[in-house]
Every structure is written in structure tokens, then in C-alpha cells.
Enzyme design. Structure first.
Site, PDB file in Angstrom:
ATOM      1  N   CYS A  79       0.825  -1.218   0.000  1.00 61.38           N
ATOM      2  CA  CYS A  79       0.000   0.000   0.000  1.00 61.38           C
ATOM      3  C   CYS A  79       0.861   1.271   0.000  1.00 61.38           C
ATOM      4  O   CYS A  79       1.441   1.616  -1.025  1.00 61.38           O
ATOM      5  CB  CYS A  79      -0.972  -0.033   1.186  1.00 61.38           C
ATOM      6  SG  CYS A  79      -2.340   1.155   1.001  1.00 61.38           S
ATOM      7  N   HIS A 167      -3.939  -4.971   0.600  1.00 67.58           N
ATOM      8  CA  HIS A 167      -3.454  -5.492   1.884  1.00 67.58           C
ATOM      9  C   HIS A 167      -3.608  -7.010   1.931  1.00 67.58           C
ATOM     10  O   HIS A 167      -4.706  -7.524   2.150  1.00 67.58           O
ATOM     11  CB  HIS A 167      -4.231  -4.852   3.046  1.00 67.58           C
ATOM     12  CG  HIS A 167      -3.891  -3.415   3.271  1.00 67.58           C
ATOM     13  ND1 HIS A 167      -2.875  -3.019   4.103  1.00 67.58           N
ATOM     14  CD2 HIS A 167      -4.422  -2.282   2.737  1.00 67.58           C
ATOM     15  CE1 HIS A 167      -2.794  -1.696   4.090  1.00 67.58           C
ATOM     16  NE2 HIS A 167      -3.711  -1.226   3.276  1.00 67.58           N
ATOM     17  N   GLU A 169      -2.589  -8.943   4.215  1.00 66.38           N
ATOM     18  CA  GLU A 169      -2.632  -9.417   5.596  1.00 66.38           C
ATOM     19  C   GLU A 169      -4.040  -9.510   6.163  1.00 66.38           C
ATOM     20  O   GLU A 169      -4.264 -10.202   7.161  1.00 66.38           O
ATOM     21  CB  GLU A 169      -1.772  -8.513   6.495  1.00 66.38           C
ATOM     22  CG  GLU A 169      -2.298  -7.100   6.708  1.00 66.38           C
ATOM     23  CD  GLU A 169      -1.858  -6.112   5.630  1.00 66.38           C
ATOM     24  OE1 GLU A 169      -1.920  -4.892   5.876  1.00 66.38           O
ATOM     25  OE2 GLU A 169      -1.465  -6.549   4.523  1.00 66.38           O
ATOM     26  N   SER A 221       0.834 -13.028  38.226  1.00 63.42           N
ATOM     27  CA  SER A 221      -0.495 -12.410  38.274  1.00 63.42           C
ATOM     28  C   SER A 221      -1.605 -13.447  38.274  1.00 63.42           C
ATOM     29  O   SER A 221      -2.760 -13.120  38.526  1.00 63.42           O
ATOM     30  CB  SER A 221      -0.678 -11.503  37.051  1.00 63.42           C
ATOM     31  OG  SER A 221      -0.752 -12.288  35.871  1.00 63.42           O
ATOM     32  N   GLY A 222      -1.247 -14.707  37.962  1.00 64.29           N
ATOM     33  CA  GLY A 222      -2.280 -15.726  37.798  1.00 64.29           C
ATOM     34  C   GLY A 222      -2.706 -15.868  36.353  1.00 64.29           C
ATOM     35  O   GLY A 222      -3.439 -16.785  36.000  1.00 64.29           O
ATOM     36  N   GLY A 223      -2.253 -14.928  35.497  1.00 65.15           N
ATOM     37  CA  GLY A 223      -2.627 -14.961  34.091  1.00 65.15           C
ATOM     38  C   GLY A 223      -1.697 -15.831  33.258  1.00 65.15           C
ATOM     39  O   GLY A 223      -0.711 -16.379  33.744  1.00 65.15           O
ATOM     40  N   VAL A 224      -2.025 -15.922  31.981  1.00 66.58           N
ATOM     41  CA  VAL A 224      -1.283 -16.791  31.066  1.00 66.58           C
ATOM     42  C   VAL A 224       0.161 -16.326  30.907  1.00 66.58           C
ATOM     43  O   VAL A 224       1.097 -17.131  30.982  1.00 66.58           O
ATOM     44  CB  VAL A 224      -1.984 -16.830  29.680  1.00 66.58           C
ATOM     45  CG1 VAL A 224      -1.167 -17.642  28.684  1.00 66.58           C
ATOM     46  CG2 VAL A 224      -3.389 -17.408  29.810  1.00 66.58           C
ATOM     47  N   ASP A 225       0.363 -15.026  30.685  1.00 64.57           N
ATOM     48  CA  ASP A 225       1.698 -14.529  30.351  1.00 64.57           C
ATOM     49  C   ASP A 225       2.701 -14.767  31.478  1.00 64.57           C
ATOM     50  O   ASP A 225       3.784 -15.323  31.254  1.00 64.57           O
ATOM     51  CB  ASP A 225       1.646 -13.036  30.010  1.00 64.57           C
ATOM     52  CG  ASP A 225       0.689 -12.738  28.867  1.00 64.57           C
ATOM     53  OD1 ASP A 225       0.460 -13.643  28.040  1.00 64.57           O
ATOM     54  OD2 ASP A 225       0.157 -11.619  28.801  1.00 64.57           O
ATOM     55  N   SER A 226       2.358 -14.336  32.688  1.00 59.80           N
ATOM     56  CA  SER A 226       3.323 -14.475  33.784  1.00 59.80           C
ATOM     57  C   SER A 226       3.540 -15.952  34.135  1.00 59.80           C
ATOM     58  O   SER A 226       4.637 -16.349  34.516  1.00 59.80           O
ATOM     59  CB  SER A 226       2.866 -13.686  35.019  1.00 59.80           C
ATOM     60  OG  SER A 226       1.698 -14.222  35.585  1.00 59.80           O
ATOM     61  N   THR A 227       2.503 -16.767  33.973  1.00 66.01           N
ATOM     62  CA  THR A 227       2.638 -18.197  34.274  1.00 66.01           C
ATOM     63  C   THR A 227       3.582 -18.884  33.289  1.00 66.01           C
ATOM     64  O   THR A 227       4.472 -19.649  33.678  1.00 66.01           O
ATOM     65  CB  THR A 227       1.258 -18.886  34.248  1.00 66.01           C
ATOM     66  OG1 THR A 227       0.404 -18.259  35.211  1.00 66.01           O
ATOM     67  CG2 THR A 227       1.368 -20.365  34.566  1.00 66.01           C
TER      68      THR A 227
END
Length: 509
Positions: A79, A167, A169, A221-227
């Protein structure tokens, strides 16, 4: 980390989507602002130029220095990128007679071109521009047209430079992924080696080398990322990882206890710290969203620092920062404007004197989940909805009080439990409730009430960059609304948010 593809961002809303599509081909890529091109390009095998809200004819048009790229590396210009190459290389770009936006179909494809292998005439593409290429650049060869766009795609003779005005994508370009694969794999010869297993092996080895025998502290934090970050680090450094889970008083109902119990079974060394009162005291009287985030960030660092000091000779702070956090927190002139301050990204106070390690900073959320699955983390944990770092504070519009937190925790529990019991939880990317600074009149029994309004929010997304609201069944919404009003004292009205991102955001603050 393998640096295979460089994406230069000119401020397009679709830039992150280009990266997502490239990653889906098992090819590693990175996004850089057009005016911060890496000085060392030796590890890159191809470059992609993004679209842009700017016009190449404008005085404020982005002007990248492509001298180390043109003719040196395979280049795909999308583009704005296609118009830029034409405008400044002997071609002509002018305002389009018709608004070239939305679906179009290829009416001509030059035969024998690798870029269009497997793409048939009449293939649907997505246009999004007000300028058009009237004349191709020097040595330009037309590759494709649509009914309204003569020069929809071209290449430059003598270079591995390709340019397209549409585009590839976006979902609406039906063969877009094929074109990207043709360019990256068949033309640029980029290896498709970026898999979850390869990432785990590479990052674990990298962290072993980087950290050595030092101690690392991580805020869970209990979340996916930190785990996932914790399990990766544990795989690399074992008992030298110390995890701290802080209750900021703004978690979901009973979440502090349930998350601690969950971690007990994962072999991680986790200490729970209940600092609810300290956070709520710091938030008292603050209404402005950014000030709330900063207050929470400040207290978190203070609490975390107190706890980290109890670990002898800790040298590193680990964080679950992921790629969208990094992208959204970069602020340069033009592209990638800062959307919000992020609790994971940015400098630490000097007094903490800890070095940072962020094992996930180059991954999108869905990639984090795939890496987690490779590591053997329980599917129920990996399937958890994202939850904001500042917690319920940014779902309580206005000032924070313990009573408002109680109300929202109860409402949120009814909503999330309802999604799970109706089998809807895993069909939603993120869900939550927002406590509005609005009271409305109601009638309960024979009494008139004047109580709070809550908004329910449920969106579907891949990585949180864009999101659509979920068409939850009316029967479900009716049941949840009734349950909230009947069970949660202080609420007498429930509304459902039907805004998409963009133009709205997933959270309200």
C-alpha cells in the site's frame, strides 16, 4: 532470537496484522518504526514496508532511508510502501478518481510470476487508499490489476523488490497468505523454523547464558503470560526463581486464594502477599484512569521491592511482557503512538537495581498459549481470559472504594461463572463487567430504588490488537442480568457493550 523478517511500520492500523500473518507461516519477524531501522541488517532475510495513513504526496509523509535495503534484500512494499517506491523512484502517484477502499477482484495477473503462484484471476483483495499509482517506477513491471486499479501489483526489474497496492494481511484478501508465503519462502528463501518447540529450546538456552547462577524474582499475576514466563524460567534456572503473587485488592472474587492453590501443583516457588489495604488506600479519591494506573504501578513496585529485599542477592526481575505491550508502548513521531502506559514496559526506579529479563517479549498472546501447551501447562490455565494489570480499578469508572470493588467482584463472578456454565467461556477472548458512575431508577418489589448500572463486555479476538463484540445468546444475557440484579446488592440495571476495537478499546479505561 532468529531475526528473519523486518517489518517497517509507517503507522498503518494493519501493521501488527502483517506480523501475525508472517508468524502463522512459522517465520519470525519484528516490527520497527520506519525512522528506527536497525543499524545491523545482516540477520534479516527480507523486509516488508507497511501501509500508512499518510499520503506520499504530503509534506509530513514518512521518508525512510532504504539505501541499505533496496536491491540488497528481498523487499515487499504494501500500500503506502508501494506508492512510496513509485513516487520517489521515477513513477507517479496521484489522487484516485474513485475511492479505492474495500473489496476488489484481480482482473489481470501476469503469467509465470512466482509471487502469484496458486492465485487465480478474480481473487478478492482488500484496498484501503485514496492515492493511486499512475505510472510505475523506473524498471517497474506490472504484475496485476483490478477493474479500478491498473497498477495493483508490480515488481522492479533487477531487484527482488515487489509492491502491491492492496493489503494481503487482512482476512478479506482471500489469497493474501499465499502471496506472503510465495514472497517469503519461494522468493526470499526464508526458513519456516519459528515453532513453539524451537522457541522454548532457544529461549531456555538464552536465559541460562544470560542469567547464569543468579537469583531471579518474578511477579506472578495468575494470568497466562506471567505463568508461561515462570515455567520457562523455572526450566532454565530451577530453584533460583522466586515468584511473588501480590493481592492488590482488585482481583476477581476469591482469585488470590484460588491462584495460589493452582500454583502449588506446578512446582513453582510462590509466595502470596496480601497488600489489598495498601493499594486501596493509595487509590482513594483518584478518578483519572492514567493516575490510577500510575498509583497501582507505584505501590506494586514498593510492595514488590519490600518482598524482593527479603531474598538475598537477587539480581534479576522477570516480567511477562508480550509483544503487543512492547508495540503499544513505543512512542515515535507518527507510527505506533502510545495507547496507554503499561505496567510491564518501561524503566524501574533506580533504587531497585534489578536487571530485567522478559522471556516472552517477542510473542503474541496466541503464541504464548502455544508455547505454554508445549511446556505442558494445564489447558484450563492457558485458556484463561486476559485480565488487566491494574485489575478491577480500570473497570470501576471514577474513584475506587472497597464497596465498589465488592459490588464489581460479585457482578463479575456471576457473569464469568455464567459463561462457564453455559459453555460460552472458551468462545470468548475476554469478558468482564464495568461499574459505571451512573445510578438509575428501578423498582424492586413495591420499593423504588436508585442504584448502580453495570455494563457487561465480551469480545472475540486473536491477540487483542483488534476485537469484535460477541453475539451472546439473548437467553443467556437475560439470565445473567436477572441473576446480577437479584444477587448483587447495589445494582439495578445491566447493559451490554456492543462496541468493537477499533474504534473502541476492550477495556473502558
Amino acid at each position: 532470537m532468529q531475526h528473519n523478517v523486518l517489518i517497517l511500520d509507517f503507522g498503518s492500523q494493519y501493521t501488527q496484522l502483517i506480523a501475525r500473518r508472517v508468524r502463522e507461516l512459522n517465520i519470525f519477524c519484528e516490527i520497527f518504526p520506519y525512522n528506527h531501522i536497525p543499524s545491523d541488517l545482516s540477520t534479516y532475510k527480507a523486509v516488508i514496508l507497511s501501509g500508512s495513513p499518510f499520503s506520499v504526496r504530503g509534506e509530513d509523509a514518512p521518508h525512510p532511508d532504504l539505501s541499505q535495503i533496496r536491491g540488497e534484500l528481498p523487499l515487499l512494499a504494501v500500500c503506502y510502501g508501494a506508492q512510496y517506491l513509485s513516487h520517489f523512484s521515477g513513477g507517479e502517484v496521484a489522487p484516485s478518481n474513485t475511492r479505492e477502499y474495500g473489496r476488489a477482484n484481480l482482473s489481470f495477473i501476469k503469467s509465470g510470476e512466482t509471487f502469484f503462484e496458486g492465485v487465480s484471476e478474480n481473487s478478492q483483495v482488500w484496498m484501503s487508499h485514496s492515492d493511486t499509482i499512475k505510472r510505475l517506477p523506473t524498471n517497474g513491471v506490472k504484475l496485476a490489476s483490478t477493474h479500478d486499479v491498473e497498477n495493483a501489483a508490480y515488481r522492479i526489474e533487477g531487484e527482488m523488490t515487489y509492491a502491491i497496492q492492496f493489503h494481503p494481511e487482512v482476512y478479506h484478501s482471500t489469497d493474501g497468505k499465499t502471496m506472503l508465503e510465495n514472497f517469503l519462502v519461494k522468493i526470499a528463501d526464508v526458513p519456516q523454523s519459528f515453532t513453539p518447540n524451537a522457541f522454548v529450546e532457544e529461549i531456555v538456552e538464552e536465559m541460562k547464558q544470560k542469567i547464569g547462577g543468579d537469583k531471579v524474582v518474578l511477579g506472578l499475576s495468575g494470568g497466562v503470560d506471567s505463568t508461561v514466563a515462570a515455567v520457562l524460567l523455572h526450566k532454565a534456572i530451577g530453584e533460583n526463581l522466586y515468584c511473588i503473587f501480590v493481592n492488590n485488592g482488585l482481583l476477581r472474587k476469591n482469585e488470590f486464594e484460588s491462584v495460589l492453590d493452582q500454583y502449588k501443583h506446578m512446582g513453582l516457588n510462590v509466595k502470596g502477599v496480601d497488600a489489598s489495604d495498601r493499594f486501596l488506600d493509595a487509590l482513594a479519591g483518584i478518578e483519572e484512569p492514567e493516575l490510577k494506573r500510575k498509583a497501582i504501578g507505584r505501590v506494586f513496585i514498593e510492595v514488590f521491592d519490600d518482598e524482593a529485599h527479603q531474598i538475598e542477592e537477587v539480581k534479576w526481575l522477570a516480567q511477562g511482557t508480550i509483544y503487543p505491550d512492547v508495540i503499544e508502548s513505543v512512542s515515535v513521531k507518527g507510527p505506533s503512538a502510545t495507547i496507554k502506559s503499561h505496567h510491564n514496559v518501561g524503566g524501574l526506579p533506580d533504587y531497585m537495581k534489578l536487571k530485567i529479563v522478559e522471556p516472552l517479549r517477542m510473542l503474541f498472546k496466541d503464541e504464548v498459549r502455544r508455547v505454554g501447551a508445549t511446556l505442558g501447562i494445564d489447558a484450563a490455565l492457558l485458556g484463561r481470559h486476559p485480565f488487566p494489570g491494574p485489575g478491577l480499578s480500570i473497570r470501576i469508572l471514577g474513584d475506587i472504594t472497597p464497596e465498589k470493588v465488592r459490588i464489581l467482584q460479585e457482578v463479575d463472578a456471576v457473569f464469568i461463572d455464567g459463561l462457564k456454565s453455559w459453555g460460552l467461556y472458551d468462545k470468548v477472548w475476554q469478558a468482564g463487567a464495568i461499574l459505571l458512575p451512573v445510578n438509575s431508577v428501578g423498582v424492586m418489589g413495591d420499593e423504588r430504588t436508585y442504584e448502580k448500572v453495570v455494563a457487561l463486555r465480551a469480545v472475540e479476538s486473536t491477540d487483542g490488537m483488534t476485537a469484535d463484540w460477541v453475539h451472546l445468546p439473548y437467553d443467556f444475557l437475560m439470565k445473567v442480568s436477572n441473576d446480577i440484579i437479584n444477587k448483587v446488592k447495589g445494582v439495578n440495571r445491566v447493559v451490554y457493550d456492543i462496541s468493537s476495537k477499533p474504534p473502541a478499546t476492550i477495556e473502558w479505561e
